[in-house]
Design a protein around this motif. Sequence first.
Motif, mmCIF file in Angstrom:
data_model
loop_
_atom_site.group_PDB
_atom_site.id
_atom_site.type_symbol
_atom_site.label_atom_id
_atom_site.label_comp_id
_atom_site.label_asym_id
_atom_site.label_seq_id
_atom_site.Cartn_x
_atom_site.Cartn_y
_atom_site.Cartn_z
ATOM 1 N N TRP A 29 -4.730 5.431 120.330
ATOM 2 C CA TRP A 29 -5.405 7.047 119.966
ATOM 3 C C TRP A 29 -4.129 8.049 120.666
ATOM 4 N N PHE A 30 -3.859 7.744 121.814
ATOM 5 C CA PHE A 30 -2.954 8.627 122.632
ATOM 6 C C PHE A 30 -1.650 8.437 121.842
ATOM 7 N N GLU A 31 -1.403 7.400 121.474
ATOM 8 C CA GLU A 31 -0.127 7.010 120.594
ATOM 9 C C GLU A 31 -0.034 7.874 119.490
ATOM 10 N N MET A 32 -1.082 7.777 118.679
ATOM 11 C CA MET A 32 -1.293 8.535 117.456
ATOM 12 C C MET A 32 -1.312 10.144 117.639
ATOM 13 N N GLY A 33 -1.706 10.509 118.583
ATOM 14 C CA GLY A 33 -1.862 11.745 119.031
ATOM 15 C C GLY A 33 -0.235 12.192 119.281
ATOM 16 N N ARG A 34 0.795 11.549 119.919
ATOM 17 C CA ARG A 34 2.162 11.777 120.360
ATOM 18 C C ARG A 34 2.757 11.825 119.002
ATOM 19 N N SER A 35 2.658 10.709 118.332
ATOM 20 C CA SER A 35 2.915 10.930 116.847
ATOM 21 C C SER A 35 3.020 11.827 115.923
ATOM 22 N N GLU A 36 1.815 12.373 116.119
ATOM 23 C CA GLU A 36 1.195 13.360 115.169
ATOM 24 C C GLU A 36 1.850 14.918 115.724
ATOM 25 N N SER A 54 15.002 6.290 123.204
ATOM 26 C CA SER A 54 13.625 5.545 123.085
ATOM 27 C C SER A 54 12.876 6.354 124.172
ATOM 28 N N LEU A 55 11.711 6.346 124.021
ATOM 29 C CA LEU A 55 10.599 6.901 124.958
ATOM 30 C C LEU A 55 9.505 5.907 125.499
ATOM 31 N N PRO A 56 9.909 4.981 126.235
ATOM 32 C CA PRO A 56 8.728 4.018 126.495
ATOM 33 C C PRO A 56 7.700 4.681 127.320
ATOM 34 N N VAL A 57 6.659 4.093 127.274
ATOM 35 C CA VAL A 57 5.589 4.484 128.323
ATOM 36 C C VAL A 57 6.054 4.001 129.655
ATOM 37 N N SER A 58 5.835 4.875 130.694
ATOM 38 C CA SER A 58 6.366 4.183 132.117
ATOM 39 C C SER A 58 4.937 4.223 132.833
ATOM 40 N N GLU A 59 3.885 5.125 132.317
ATOM 41 C CA GLU A 59 2.627 5.212 132.905
ATOM 42 C C GLU A 59 1.432 5.916 132.357
ATOM 43 N N VAL A 75 -11.417 13.922 117.652
ATOM 44 C CA VAL A 75 -10.681 14.810 117.684
ATOM 45 C C VAL A 75 -9.405 14.321 118.921
ATOM 46 N N ILE A 76 -8.417 14.203 118.679
ATOM 47 C CA ILE A 76 -7.193 13.697 119.365
ATOM 48 C C ILE A 76 -6.274 15.056 119.662
ATOM 49 N N GLU A 77 -6.366 15.588 120.901
ATOM 50 C CA GLU A 77 -5.898 16.602 121.524
ATOM 51 C C GLU A 77 -4.795 16.236 122.494
ATOM 52 N N THR A 78 -3.500 16.600 121.970
ATOM 53 C CA THR A 78 -2.257 16.090 122.743
ATOM 54 C C THR A 78 -1.454 17.359 123.002
ATOM 55 N N THR A 79 -1.089 17.514 124.349
ATOM 56 C CA THR A 79 -0.264 18.628 125.055
ATOM 57 C C THR A 79 0.702 18.053 125.755
ATOM 58 N N LEU A 80 1.791 18.422 125.416
ATOM 59 C CA LEU A 80 3.162 18.404 126.068
ATOM 60 C C LEU A 80 3.111 19.144 127.425
ATOM 61 N N ASP A 81 3.243 18.516 128.641
ATOM 62 C CA ASP A 81 3.317 18.995 129.736
ATOM 63 C C ASP A 81 4.725 19.503 130.024
ATOM 64 N N GLY A 82 4.994 20.739 130.036
ATOM 65 C CA GLY A 82 6.209 21.185 129.932
ATOM 66 C C GLY A 82 6.981 21.391 131.370
ATOM 67 N N THR A 83 6.283 21.146 132.339
ATOM 68 C CA THR A 83 6.789 21.197 133.835
ATOM 69 C C THR A 83 7.460 20.057 134.383
ATOM 70 N N VAL A 84 7.330 18.726 133.264
ATOM 71 C CA VAL A 84 8.313 17.521 133.658
ATOM 72 C C VAL A 84 9.476 17.876 133.159
ATOM 73 N N ARG A 85 10.529 17.564 134.142
ATOM 74 C CA ARG A 85 11.884 17.665 133.909
ATOM 75 C C ARG A 85 12.610 16.475 133.648
ATOM 76 N N GLY A 106 -6.842 11.954 129.386
ATOM 77 C CA GLY A 106 -5.846 10.808 130.178
ATOM 78 C C GLY A 106 -4.383 11.613 129.947
ATOM 79 N N PHE A 107 -3.460 10.638 130.207
ATOM 80 C CA PHE A 107 -1.937 11.079 130.145
ATOM 81 C C PHE A 107 -1.036 9.965 129.932
ATOM 82 N N THR A 108 0.155 10.133 129.548
ATOM 83 C CA THR A 108 1.034 8.940 129.539
ATOM 84 C C THR A 108 2.317 9.728 129.923
#
Length: 134
Positions: A29-36, A54-59, A75-85, A106-108
Amino acid sequence: MLSHRTTYRVIYGDTDQMGVVYHANYLRWFEMGRSELFRHIGLTYKAIEAKGLSLPVSEAWCKYLHPARYDDVLVIETTLDGTVRAGMKFDYRILRESDEKPLVNGFTRHACLSAEGRVVRPPGFLKELIENHS
């Protein structure tokens, strides 16, 4: 901050013998959230890969707070962490829709790989699209 919410109804096959959602399904469901989230801003994983990225999961990390059960609407709430460079990090909250009870946090983290398999920074097309929707 780029964020998106999507819903999912728990099917019988998502649960164990006790009627509780099997723990690994949250990562699906994390993957579903990212995709959506990407789809919401006009980009699919297929389109990203077509551009040679490609965007492989590293963690992956998740904290289970309360169980989800068969037929719950999540409800799957997904937020992109904008602090990661370097690479990308997505934060997730999964809630039960009926009472907004938090079930999982959680996070990926994701590396960005070129078509040759080399680690690269997120390319301009991706950064620009994200900035335009934040």
